[in-house]
Design a protein around this motif. Structure first.
Motif, PDB file in Angstrom:
ATOM      1  N   PHE A 151      36.379  48.210  43.776  1.00 22.30           N
ATOM      2  CA  PHE A 151      35.912  49.486  43.944  1.00 22.30           C
ATOM      3  C   PHE A 151      36.658  49.815  45.339  1.00 22.30           C
ATOM      4  CE2 PHE A 151      33.252  48.125  40.810  1.00 22.30           C
ATOM      5  CZ  PHE A 151      33.281  49.182  39.752  1.00 22.30           C
ATOM      6  N   VAL A 152      37.206  51.126  45.347  1.00 22.78           N
ATOM      7  CA  VAL A 152      37.245  51.717  46.659  1.00 22.78           C
ATOM      8  C   VAL A 152      36.688  53.067  46.707  1.00 22.78           C
ATOM      9  CG1 VAL A 152      39.374  52.785  48.073  1.00 22.78           C
ATOM     10  CG2 VAL A 152      39.776  50.842  46.759  1.00 22.78           C
ATOM     11  N   ASN A 153      35.751  53.403  47.657  1.00 21.03           N
ATOM     12  CA  ASN A 153      35.011  54.545  47.676  1.00 21.03           C
ATOM     13  C   ASN A 153      34.227  54.862  46.643  1.00 21.03           C
ATOM     14  OD1 ASN A 153      35.868  54.939  50.344  1.00 21.03           O
ATOM     15  ND2 ASN A 153      38.001  56.279  49.762  1.00 21.03           N
ATOM     16  N   GLY A 154      33.866  53.644  45.906  1.00 23.43           N
ATOM     17  CA  GLY A 154      32.921  54.069  44.708  1.00 23.43           C
ATOM     18  C   GLY A 154      33.555  53.956  43.293  1.00 23.43           C
ATOM     19  N   VAL A 155      34.938  53.927  43.410  1.00 25.27           N
ATOM     20  CA  VAL A 155      35.676  54.317  42.300  1.00 25.27           C
ATOM     21  C   VAL A 155      36.534  52.951  41.711  1.00 25.27           C
ATOM     22  CG1 VAL A 155      37.667  55.547  41.172  1.00 25.27           C
ATOM     23  CG2 VAL A 155      35.883  56.687  42.596  1.00 25.27           C
ATOM     24  N   ALA A 156      36.415  52.453  40.514  1.00 28.09           N
ATOM     25  CA  ALA A 156      37.071  51.428  40.231  1.00 28.09           C
ATOM     26  C   ALA A 156      38.513  51.503  40.240  1.00 28.09           C
ATOM     27  CB  ALA A 156      37.011  50.885  38.711  1.00 28.09           C
ATOM     28  N   PHE A 157      39.207  50.825  41.186  1.00 26.04           N
ATOM     29  CA  PHE A 157      40.686  50.749  41.596  1.00 26.04           C
ATOM     30  C   PHE A 157      41.510  49.688  40.992  1.00 26.04           C
ATOM     31  CE2 PHE A 157      43.860  49.305  44.441  1.00 26.04           C
ATOM     32  CZ  PHE A 157      44.645  50.632  44.516  1.00 26.04           C
ATOM     33  N   ALA A 158      40.907  48.651  40.713  1.00 25.89           N
ATOM     34  CA  ALA A 158      41.764  47.354  40.377  1.00 25.89           C
ATOM     35  C   ALA A 158      40.998  46.415  39.622  1.00 25.89           C
ATOM     36  CB  ALA A 158      42.293  46.664  41.497  1.00 25.89           C
ATOM     37  N   LEU A 159      41.670  45.682  38.708  1.00 30.99           N
ATOM     38  CA  LEU A 159      40.789  44.438  38.100  1.00 30.99           C
ATOM     39  C   LEU A 159      41.479  43.193  38.621  1.00 30.99           C
ATOM     40  CD1 LEU A 159      40.736  45.765  34.049  1.00 30.99           C
ATOM     41  CD2 LEU A 159      38.825  45.541  35.656  1.00 30.99           C
ATOM     42  N   GLU A 160      40.577  42.192  38.779  1.00 30.35           N
ATOM     43  CA  GLU A 160      40.856  40.995  39.229  1.00 30.35           C
ATOM     44  C   GLU A 160      40.417  39.978  38.060  1.00 30.35           C
ATOM     45  OE1 GLU A 160      39.248  40.640  43.215  1.00 30.35           O
ATOM     46  OE2 GLU A 160      40.656  41.817  43.959  1.00 30.35           O
ATOM     47  N   ALA A 161      41.514  39.122  37.965  1.00 31.58           N
ATOM     48  CA  ALA A 161      41.087  38.291  36.658  1.00 31.58           C
ATOM     49  C   ALA A 161      41.553  36.801  36.995  1.00 31.58           C
ATOM     50  CB  ALA A 161      41.564  38.527  35.606  1.00 31.58           C
ATOM     51  N   THR A 162      40.638  35.790  36.866  1.00 34.37           N
ATOM     52  CA  THR A 162      41.143  34.269  37.164  1.00 34.37           C
ATOM     53  C   THR A 162      41.109  33.412  35.893  1.00 34.37           C
ATOM     54  OG1 THR A 162      40.195  34.583  39.257  1.00 34.37           O
ATOM     55  CG2 THR A 162      40.606  32.309  38.643  1.00 34.37           C
ATOM     56  N   TYR A 163      42.127  32.826  35.730  1.00 29.98           N
ATOM     57  CA  TYR A 163      42.520  31.869  34.540  1.00 29.98           C
ATOM     58  C   TYR A 163      42.127  30.659  35.172  1.00 29.98           C
ATOM     59  CZ  TYR A 163      44.125  29.422  30.655  1.00 29.98           C
ATOM     60  OH  TYR A 163      44.227  28.209  29.650  1.00 29.98           O
ATOM     61  N   THR A 164      41.417  29.466  34.708  1.00 32.15           N
ATOM     62  CA  THR A 164      41.349  28.213  35.165  1.00 32.15           C
ATOM     63  C   THR A 164      41.888  27.373  34.059  1.00 32.15           C
ATOM     64  OG1 THR A 164      39.484  29.046  36.665  1.00 32.15           O
ATOM     65  CG2 THR A 164      39.625  26.613  35.985  1.00 32.15           C
ATOM     66  N   TRP A 165      42.735  26.495  34.639  1.00 31.16           N
ATOM     67  CA  TRP A 165      42.894  25.491  33.624  1.00 31.16           C
ATOM     68  C   TRP A 165      42.407  24.158  34.179  1.00 31.16           C
ATOM     69  CZ3 TRP A 165      46.689  28.018  36.348  1.00 31.16           C
ATOM     70  CH2 TRP A 165      47.399  27.076  37.368  1.00 31.16           C
ATOM     71  N   LYS A 166      42.258  23.072  33.283  1.00 31.85           N
ATOM     72  CA  LYS A 166      41.519  21.777  33.627  1.00 31.85           C
ATOM     73  C   LYS A 166      42.290  20.396  33.405  1.00 31.85           C
ATOM     74  CE  LYS A 166      36.701  23.562  33.440  1.00 31.85           C
ATOM     75  NZ  LYS A 166      37.138  24.514  34.752  1.00 31.85           N
ATOM     76  N   SER A 167      43.542  20.659  32.771  1.00 32.84           N
ATOM     77  CA  SER A 167      44.325  19.595  32.311  1.00 32.84           C
ATOM     78  C   SER A 167      45.942  20.074  32.465  1.00 32.84           C
ATOM     79  CB  SER A 167      43.942  19.002  30.751  1.00 32.84           C
ATOM     80  OG  SER A 167      44.630  20.328  29.933  1.00 32.84           O
ATOM     81  N   GLU A 168      46.755  18.989  32.374  1.00 35.33           N
ATOM     82  CA  GLU A 168      48.049  19.366  32.505  1.00 35.33           C
ATOM     83  C   GLU A 168      48.623  19.999  31.109  1.00 35.33           C
ATOM     84  OE1 GLU A 168      51.846  19.096  34.099  1.00 35.33           O
ATOM     85  OE2 GLU A 168      50.167  18.510  35.197  1.00 35.33           O
TER      86      GLU A 168
END
Length: 112
Positions: free
Chosen positions: A71-88
């Protein structure tokens, strides 16, 4: 079929994210961090519950439930996502998706 990222099933996100990869020293685990600035998923007319990020290609779907709004100044500005892997194998599957996504959006890859 090309590769796409969706926040709502069946609706491709048109904004191209900045993606940063990190891996453990042994290469077995790691994360891909996505940042979408001003994504269509946050537009007022599409506001709904975002339950995850779905990476869809010809092999199927990869899912991350780790999605947060910035959020910037109370307004949603961006989405952040994380993808995690646990094997090759998970990492190799993610990289196949990333290559298809890059090809279908005319993107390149650069190492830091």
């Amino acid at each position: 079929m090309g590769a796409a990222i969706q926040f709502f099933r069946g609706v491709d996100e048109p904004v191209i994210p900045d993606i940063k990869l990190t891996r453990s020293r042994d290469g077995m685990t790691g994360q891909a961090k996505f940042v979408f600035e001003e994504p269509a998923a946050l537009a007022p007319e599409t506001m709904g519950d975002i339950t995850g990020m779905f990476m869809v290609d010809e092999e199927g779907e990869l899912t991350s439930r780790d999605v947060n709004a910035r959020f910037v100044n109370g307004v949603a500005f961006a989405l952040e996502a994380t993808y995690t892997w646990k094997s090759e194998a998970d990492f190799e599957r993610f990289m196949r998706f990333a290559e298809r996504y890059a090809a279908s959006h005319d993107l390149g890859f650069s190492q830091s």
